[in-house]
Design a protein around this motif. Sequence first.
Motif, PDB file in Angstrom:
ATOM      1  N   LEU A  14       0.805  -1.151   0.069  1.00 39.80           N
ATOM      2  CA  LEU A  14       0.096  -0.074  -0.037  1.00 39.80           C
ATOM      3  C   LEU A  14       0.789   1.370  -0.160  1.00 39.80           C
ATOM      4  O   LEU A  14       0.480   2.132  -0.535  1.00 39.80           O
ATOM      5  CB  LEU A  14      -1.122   0.070   0.980  1.00 39.80           C
ATOM      6  N   THR A  18       2.440   2.160  -4.959  1.00 47.71           N
ATOM      7  CA  THR A  18       1.106   2.770  -5.354  1.00 47.71           C
ATOM      8  C   THR A  18       1.699   4.050  -5.868  1.00 47.71           C
ATOM      9  O   THR A  18       0.781   5.267  -5.866  1.00 47.71           O
ATOM     10  CB  THR A  18       0.018   2.990  -4.163  1.00 47.71           C
ATOM     11  N   ALA A  24      -0.285   0.515  -9.051  1.00 49.05           N
ATOM     12  CA  ALA A  24      -0.946   0.107  -7.961  1.00 49.05           C
ATOM     13  C   ALA A  24      -2.003  -1.425  -8.366  1.00 49.05           C
ATOM     14  O   ALA A  24      -2.309  -2.347  -7.998  1.00 49.05           O
ATOM     15  CB  ALA A  24      -1.835   1.250  -7.575  1.00 49.05           C
ATOM     16  N   GLY A  28      -2.127  -5.135  -7.347  1.00 48.04           N
ATOM     17  CA  GLY A  28      -3.396  -5.470  -7.072  1.00 48.04           C
ATOM     18  C   GLY A  28      -3.710  -6.898  -7.907  1.00 48.04           C
ATOM     19  O   GLY A  28      -4.197  -7.970  -7.346  1.00 48.04           O
ATOM     20  N   TYR A  87       8.340  -5.712  -4.298  1.00 50.05           N
ATOM     21  CA  TYR A  87       6.894  -6.016  -3.912  1.00 50.05           C
ATOM     22  C   TYR A  87       6.087  -7.452  -4.371  1.00 50.05           C
ATOM     23  O   TYR A  87       5.327  -7.989  -3.629  1.00 50.05           O
ATOM     24  CB  TYR A  87       5.970  -4.687  -4.002  1.00 50.05           C
ATOM     25  N   LEU A 122      -5.832  -0.298  -3.332  1.00 46.31           N
ATOM     26  CA  LEU A 122      -4.489  -0.021  -3.624  1.00 46.31           C
ATOM     27  C   LEU A 122      -4.873   0.989  -4.867  1.00 46.31           C
ATOM     28  O   LEU A 122      -4.010   1.925  -5.309  1.00 46.31           O
ATOM     29  CB  LEU A 122      -3.798  -1.271  -4.299  1.00 46.31           C
ATOM     30  N   ALA A 123      -5.774   0.694  -6.033  1.00 48.17           N
ATOM     31  CA  ALA A 123      -5.850   1.496  -6.906  1.00 48.17           C
ATOM     32  C   ALA A 123      -6.515   2.999  -6.593  1.00 48.17           C
ATOM     33  O   ALA A 123      -5.968   3.891  -7.341  1.00 48.17           O
ATOM     34  CB  ALA A 123      -7.201   0.763  -7.701  1.00 48.17           C
ATOM     35  N   GLY A 126      -3.264   4.635  -5.461  1.00 51.23           N
ATOM     36  CA  GLY A 126      -2.283   4.852  -6.632  1.00 51.23           C
ATOM     37  C   GLY A 126      -2.993   6.153  -7.272  1.00 51.23           C
ATOM     38  O   GLY A 126      -2.055   7.041  -7.905  1.00 51.23           O
TER      39      GLY A 126
END
Lengths: 184, 204
Positions: A14, A18, A24, A28, A87, A122-123, A126
């Motif tokens: 997170l 992002t 991001a 995800g 990541y 996440l989106a 981002g």
Amino acid sequence: MKEKGLSALCLAPLIGATQSLGLALLIGLLTLTLVSVHRLLMTPLRERLEGFAGELASLILAAGLVSCTVLALKAWALPLSQELGIYPELIAVQCVLFESLLGRQAPWRNALALLLGFAAVLATLGAVRELLATASLDLTFSAGLRGQHLVNLAPGAFLLLALGLALFNRARSRRADHDREGNR
Amino acid sequence: MNRSPTLTLALLIGVSLLALGGTIAWQQALTGRIVEAERLLQASTWLSGLPYGLYDNQPLEHPLPGGQAELEHSTLTGAWQATRQGQASAVILRSVAAGYEGPIHLLIAIDASARVVAVKTLRQQETPGLGDRIAGTDTPWMSQVAQRARLDMPEAGWALKRDNGQFDQLAGASVTSRAVIHAVQDALRYFDGQRGQWLAKEAP
């Protein structure tokens, strides 16, 4: 959503993955697919292995899956894998946590809802970071040219996350107030 | 219900072998692709500043002999030949110079008429905001150095304007500027010495 289910979501992606919307979304997607495949592979083993053996098996499977995914990323999308850094490897931790916390009791729908919610957070993060840093949204992955804007760095991400949590809590408490008002 | 420990052990060993074996097999299968991808990425980052029609081969796959040399202010670590339609069109040199905070790795492209086409920084550790502007894409100073560098420039010309030379310096970064200018001077002179051998050789 159970409290212990929430702890299966890691903070590191997170904050660290992002910097842009594309990055991001990619993290995800990777999390979603890897955790689902891991759960799928663990299903036949769950009844037959208990306790420590089960956790060991889930660990080995997670490590193998993540290694293969990272190798595939390097082979077919090397610049992308360099943008993502470490990541993808951290998703292994999420796989193991999911298995140990949500393995036996929770049905598929809960786990899927949790993963999709994580991808949505996440989106959102981002998108907000990219908008604030460059005032435009596009699906490229290059996060390195943005300079030293605060939202590009970890402290900025923490601040945004804290703001998001504060708004979320406020929305939840406000809904409770309405109920109480109705009962008076 | 008690599970038999042998079944548990067997399953664990089976899973481990499967995971380990699968990963190793996958890695073996993909190694060639990964090495190729890394080479391509390196080539595209190194050669990204060069003009479009300069070459049509893969220069980094055609190393030239004599590419390692200790020069006056810098060290050459590699020379490669860029060709266009089979004729040598440029030589790509990689040079390491001593900057203010550490070594600066430069890519210097010199074409067949001994004109410096491009100077690009590959790796540097200079002062952020001052010296490390040699690595940015929005500093015209590097292309100015490339344009002003000429083979027939006298020794005194290869210095900063405040040292009675012909080159501007990067603001606040005179040591870095001198390092880059001297590296280009060394590279151009060495190219002149090796010119006959490097440009005559056709692409294999």
